[in-house]
Scaffold this active site. Structure first.
Site, PDB file in Angstrom:
ATOM      1  N   ASP A   1       0.839  -1.206   0.000  1.00 31.35           N
ATOM      2  CA  ASP A   1       0.000   0.000   0.000  1.00 31.35           C
ATOM      3  C   ASP A   1       0.870   1.250   0.000  1.00 31.35           C
ATOM      4  OD1 ASP A   1       0.898  -0.206   2.590  1.00 31.35           O
ATOM      5  OD2 ASP A   1      -1.083  -0.099   3.531  1.00 31.35           O
TER       6      ASP A   1
ATOM      7  N   GLU B   1       8.851  -4.327  10.601  1.00 33.25           N
ATOM      8  CA  GLU B   1       9.311  -3.032  10.088  1.00 33.25           C
ATOM      9  C   GLU B   1       9.858  -2.159  11.207  1.00 33.25           C
ATOM     10  OE1 GLU B   1       6.594  -1.117   7.410  1.00 33.25           O
ATOM     11  OE2 GLU B   1       7.755   0.735   7.355  1.00 33.25           O
TER      12      GLU B   1
HETATM   13  O1  KIV Z   1       3.581  -1.139   1.631  1.00 36.16           O
HETATM   14  C1  KIV Z   1       4.770  -1.502   1.690  1.00 36.16           C
HETATM   15  O2  KIV Z   1       5.596  -1.187   0.819  1.00 36.16           O
HETATM   16  C2  KIV Z   1       5.177  -2.308   2.830  1.00 36.16           C
HETATM   17  C3  KIV Z   1       6.645  -2.547   3.004  1.00 36.16           C
HETATM   18  C4  KIV Z   1       7.298  -1.329   3.516  1.00 36.16           C
HETATM   19  C5  KIV Z   1       6.905  -3.729   3.847  1.00 36.16           C
HETATM   20  O3  KIV Z   1       4.366  -2.735   3.597  1.00 36.16           O
END
Ligand code: KIV
Length: 272
Positions: A52, A190
């Site tokens: 997202d 994260e």
């Molecule tokens: O939306 C995204 O790119 C993510 C990554 C940062 C893991 O969830």
């Protein structure tokens, strides 16, 4: 003992668990469109995340909150058309799974049916346990996401490192165990301390993929546009830029503009 890496024609959720068992690190990158996904898949990346983060990178929003389920399905189906080998995981966007498990299941089914992707990813721990279980019961693989969860940015207030205090670290460890027990095939961690991420990765049998979580985990994920240096205002410590495309692309586009204005493009060999 042979150290030869096993070749996978197609990556499945099972392959990822096997890779963890064999000590092979897992590579994961975002992609949001056909052309980029074709390059990422062709380069041998194991997992493509239709994140997202498309909300920031593709649409220019400040947060991931505005992107809709329809928009995620559009990005995911473009990616799925490009891939031969990678596993495609799609983020359930904010607002598509938090209210109740039935809504969560409906959203996950739409992603799987309308995009052809292989799995979904959801941010959160015990508070979304019932939704995760419901989706898993329908046969849809789920990847968890703990630590800094950008969909909750207004609750956190900042994008700084999470789980630095004991209580939050203990909760994160419990949540990781819960995700494993529920049947998730993997977890993204994260922006948390490297030592905590290593401890979590060692405590579960499913792969733990880190972003800003050190090198003691089972694999790494980055946002493709950050890795390529197309974005240049985002500079977290964990980001390694492998190219400086922002500068290279700007120079190429400027050169094109200069050529057009000087009637240097097209030349004789570029005309019919
Ligand atoms: O939306 C995204 O790119 C993510 C990554 C940062 C893991 O969830």
């Amino acid at each position: 003992m042979s150290t030869a890496k096993k070749e996978y024609k197609r990556i499945t959720t099972k392959s990822l668990v096997e890779m963890k068992k064999n000590g092979e690190k897992i590579s994961m990158l975002t992609a949001y469109d056909y052309t980029m996904a074709k390059i990422v898949d062709g380069a041998g990346i194991d997992v493509i995340l239709v994140g997202d983060s498309a909300s920031n990178v593709m649409a220019g929003h400040e947060t991931t909150l505005p992107i809709t389920l329809d928009q995620m399905i559009y990005h995911a189906s473009s990616v799925v058309r490009a891939i031969n080998r990678s596993l495609v995981v799609v983020d359930l966007p904010f607002g598509s799974y938090q209210s109740d498990p039935k809504e969560a299941l409906r959203s996950a089914i739409r992603i799987m049916k309308e995009s052809g992707a292989h799995a979904v990813k959801m941010e959160g721990g015990k508070e979304i346990k019932e939704s995760i279980k419901r989706i898993l019961h329908a046969g849809i693989p789920v990847m968890g996401h703990l630590g800094l969860t950008p969909q909750s940015i207004y609750k956190f207030g900042t994008y700084t490192v999470r789980a630095k205090d004991k209580d939050e670290a203990a909760q994160l460890k419990d949540d990781a165990k819960m995700l494993e027990k529920a049947g998730c095939f993997g977890i993204v961690l994260e922006k948390i301390p490297a030592a905590l991420a290593k401890e979590v990765a060692e405590s579960v049998s499913i792969p733990v993929i880190g972003i800003g979580a050190g090198n003691g985990v089972d694999g790494q994920v980055l946002v493709l546009h950050d890795l390529l240096g197309m974005t240049h205002e985002f500079n977290p410590r964990f980001l390694r830029r492998y190219m400086n495309l922002y500068e290279d692309m700007t120079a190429a586009i400027k050169q094109y503009s200069d050529d057009v204005k000087a009637v240097g493009f097209p030349n004789e060999s570029e005309m019919y």
